[in-house]
Design a protein around this motif. Structure first.
Motif, PDB file in Angstrom:
ATOM      1  N   GLY A  76      -7.953  -3.792  32.013  1.00 21.70           N
ATOM      2  CA  GLY A  76      -7.662  -4.949  32.860  1.00 21.70           C
ATOM      3  C   GLY A  76      -6.230  -4.961  33.354  1.00 21.70           C
ATOM      4  N   LEU A 118      -5.798  -2.321  36.054  1.00 20.70           N
ATOM      5  CA  LEU A 118      -6.368  -2.794  37.323  1.00 20.70           C
ATOM      6  C   LEU A 118      -5.438  -3.801  37.998  1.00 20.70           C
ATOM      7  N   GLY A 174      -9.341  -7.279  37.615  1.00 18.76           N
ATOM      8  CA  GLY A 174      -8.422  -6.959  36.522  1.00 18.76           C
ATOM      9  C   GLY A 174      -8.241  -8.104  35.545  1.00 18.76           C
TER      10      GLY A 174
END
Length: 137
Positions: free
Chosen positions: A95, A98, A118
């Motif tokens: 996450g 991202l 994300g």
């Protein structure tokens, strides 16, 4: 009642402040606020047809990513040391990556979508971290 476990798991409530899970809860809340910010920004852009203003600047996203990195490193790292489960830290790291990639995308829809994905993945990592820690209780 004999043989029946009446132990109440008060640490299982989302906002329970015990056992040091406040960082994961704070990180999940921050992720939710980011989602609201992204969705609200998109709606406002659609209404105003303008991308000006502080709400849309990269500075907001850079500060958000810095907070997510700091909270994520502490909460997910502490959780890994506490429960030893690698999955929450890995999901959280994906996450965060991202979110970092989103900052490199052109400002607008691609950045917003990558950021929303994300922060959702990061929030799920924090959720897994809480569940793994609660399983030890």
């Amino acid at each position: 009642m004999a043989g029946h476990d009446h132990h109440h798991h008060s640490g299982e409530g989302f906002w329970h402040s015990g056992k040091g899970f406040w960082l994961d809860r704070a990180a999940i809340l921050l992720s939710g606020l980011c989602l609201v910010h992204c969705a609200g920004s998109a709606a406002l852009v659609a209404l105003l047809a303008s991308t000006g203003g502080a709400m849309f600047g990269h500075g907001v996203h850079e500060v958000g990513l810095a907070l997510a990195l700091a909270i994520g490193a502490v909460a997910l790292g502490t959780g890994l040391c506490r429960h030893g489960a690698l999955l929450p830290a890995l999901v959280g790291a994906v996450g965060l990556v991202l979110m970092g990639v989103a900052l490199m995308l052109p400002h607008g829809t691609p950045e917003m979508i990558a950021t929303m994905i994300g922060v959702s993945v990061l929030a799920f990592g924090h959720h897994l971290n809480r569940k793994a820690s609660l399983a030890l209780s």
